[in-house]
Scaffold this motif. Structure first.
Motif, PDB file in Angstrom:
ATOM      1  N   LEU A 111       0.456  -0.719   0.261  1.00 41.59           N
ATOM      2  CA  LEU A 111       0.073   0.123  -0.173  1.00 41.59           C
ATOM      3  C   LEU A 111       0.959   0.985  -0.424  1.00 41.59           C
ATOM      4  O   LEU A 111       0.639   2.296  -0.775  1.00 41.59           O
ATOM      5  CB  LEU A 111      -0.949  -0.204   1.096  1.00 41.59           C
ATOM      6  CG  LEU A 111      -2.275  -1.169   0.901  1.00 41.59           C
ATOM      7  CD1 LEU A 111      -2.877  -0.983   2.480  1.00 41.59           C
ATOM      8  CD2 LEU A 111      -2.854  -1.069   0.159  1.00 41.59           C
ATOM      9  N   LEU A 112       1.519   0.722   0.820  1.00 43.32           N
ATOM     10  CA  LEU A 112       2.910   2.376   0.380  1.00 43.32           C
ATOM     11  C   LEU A 112       2.783   2.730  -1.058  1.00 43.32           C
ATOM     12  O   LEU A 112       3.591   4.420  -1.066  1.00 43.32           O
ATOM     13  CB  LEU A 112       4.523   1.427   1.350  1.00 43.32           C
ATOM     14  CG  LEU A 112       4.970   2.991   1.410  1.00 43.32           C
ATOM     15  CD1 LEU A 112       5.943   3.075   2.969  1.00 43.32           C
ATOM     16  CD2 LEU A 112       6.513   3.191   0.522  1.00 43.32           C
ATOM     17  N   LEU A 113       3.270   1.692  -1.506  1.00 48.12           N
ATOM     18  CA  LEU A 113       3.542   2.125  -2.947  1.00 48.12           C
ATOM     19  C   LEU A 113       2.506   2.625  -4.074  1.00 48.12           C
ATOM     20  O   LEU A 113       2.414   3.894  -4.474  1.00 48.12           O
ATOM     21  CB  LEU A 113       3.973   0.769  -4.054  1.00 48.12           C
ATOM     22  CG  LEU A 113       4.699  -0.528  -3.259  1.00 48.12           C
ATOM     23  CD1 LEU A 113       5.332  -1.077  -3.861  1.00 48.12           C
ATOM     24  CD2 LEU A 113       6.473   0.873  -3.181  1.00 48.12           C
ATOM     25  N   ALA A 114       1.258   2.529  -3.485  1.00 47.45           N
ATOM     26  CA  ALA A 114       0.139   2.938  -4.153  1.00 47.45           C
ATOM     27  C   ALA A 114      -0.010   4.170  -2.883  1.00 47.45           C
ATOM     28  O   ALA A 114      -0.400   5.450  -4.528  1.00 47.45           O
ATOM     29  CB  ALA A 114      -1.206   2.093  -3.783  1.00 47.45           C
ATOM     30  N   GLY A 115       0.275   4.424  -2.487  1.00 47.51           N
ATOM     31  CA  GLY A 115       0.165   5.559  -1.654  1.00 47.51           C
ATOM     32  C   GLY A 115       1.345   7.112  -2.228  1.00 47.51           C
ATOM     33  O   GLY A 115       1.267   8.319  -2.427  1.00 47.51           O
ATOM     34  N   TRP A 116       2.919   6.450  -2.771  1.00 48.07           N
ATOM     35  CA  TRP A 116       3.574   6.752  -3.311  1.00 48.07           C
ATOM     36  C   TRP A 116       2.871   7.255  -4.668  1.00 48.07           C
ATOM     37  O   TRP A 116       3.449   8.698  -4.586  1.00 48.07           O
ATOM     38  CB  TRP A 116       4.384   6.385  -3.239  1.00 48.07           C
ATOM     39  CG  TRP A 116       5.697   6.729  -4.302  1.00 48.07           C
ATOM     40  CD1 TRP A 116       6.196   6.368  -5.540  1.00 48.07           C
ATOM     41  CD2 TRP A 116       7.090   7.990  -3.949  1.00 48.07           C
ATOM     42  NE1 TRP A 116       7.243   7.402  -6.025  1.00 48.07           N
ATOM     43  CE2 TRP A 116       6.931   8.139  -5.167  1.00 48.07           C
ATOM     44  CE3 TRP A 116       6.683   8.638  -2.795  1.00 48.07           C
ATOM     45  CZ2 TRP A 116       8.773   9.327  -5.307  1.00 48.07           C
ATOM     46  CZ3 TRP A 116       7.519   9.637  -3.189  1.00 48.07           C
ATOM     47  CH2 TRP A 116       8.363   9.865  -4.114  1.00 48.07           C
ATOM     48  N   ALA A 117       2.456   6.601  -5.469  1.00 48.69           N
ATOM     49  CA  ALA A 117       1.728   7.132  -6.637  1.00 48.69           C
ATOM     50  C   ALA A 117       1.186   8.047  -6.828  1.00 48.69           C
ATOM     51  O   ALA A 117       1.210   9.153  -7.044  1.00 48.69           O
ATOM     52  CB  ALA A 117       1.192   5.757  -7.663  1.00 48.69           C
TER      53      ALA A 117
END
Length: 192
Positions: A111-117
């Motif tokens: 989810l951190l990667l989705a938040g980054w995006a």
């Protein structure tokens, strides 16, 4: 919270070193004119955006602003240089603050990667494009830029900017997300 975060020190030796390293890397790519061709379009993504977004996320708001100022100082002199520097500095502040407070502390991989995006999308569509449009509206743009835009409304200008910026935004999201996913957890942690 994902990993243990560092104390709230906006300026420290690691923050300064990271801001300098990412800023100089962005400066070098901009000075050398290194752009990434986006397949299927006539757009060339600006590689220095990778260094601004990642450098800001890791070095915090002050480091992010410094990273953007250093990187954008490589732009050739023009009426548009000040506009770009202001927009990227605001973007650096955003990425530096938002990565730690909205994504890093609250989300774990993946989810951190989705938040980054999501942060990068805000960087492009709610920080860079609107700031540039406001600066243009205030008269801080090259005359040929205003001439090309004609009598477009603010919404038409925003739509054009968003449409032109989308391939670069997606390229930045893909490359920086891969980098963040590949980083060991301790190097993903903000330095401030």
């Amino acid at each position: 919270m994902t990993e243990k975060s560092s104390p709230n020190r906006l300026i420290s030796r690691p923050v300064i070193i990271a801001a300098l390293a990412f800023g100089v890397a962005g400066w070098l790519t901009l000075k050398a004119g290194i752009f990434i061709p986006v397949i299927g379009t006539e757009v060339y993504a600006d590689l220095h955006e990778l260094f601004i977004t990642l450098g800001a996320a890791l070095s915090g708001p002050i480091g992010g602003a410094a990273t953007a100022l250093i990187a954008d100082s490589a732009r050739p002199p023009s009426d548009f240089k000040a506009v770009a520097i202001i927009a990227h500095t605001l973007g650096g502040l955003w990425m530096g603050f938002a990565y730690k407070t909205l994504v890093y502390r609250r989300l774990k991989i993946p989810l951190l990667l989705a938040g980054w995006a999501g942060l990068v999308l805000v960087y492009y569509y709610l920080i860079l494009a609107p700031t540039i449009l406001v600066m243009v509206a205030l008269g801080f743009s090259p005359p040929e830029f205003v001439e090309r835009l004609g009598a477009a409304t603010p919404w038409q200008l925003y739509y054009m900017a968003a449409k032109l910026g989308t391939p670069e935004a997606l390229t930045t999201i893909i490359i920086t997300t891969i980098i963040i996913a590949a980083l060991p957890p301790k190097y993903r942690r903000p330095l401030w």
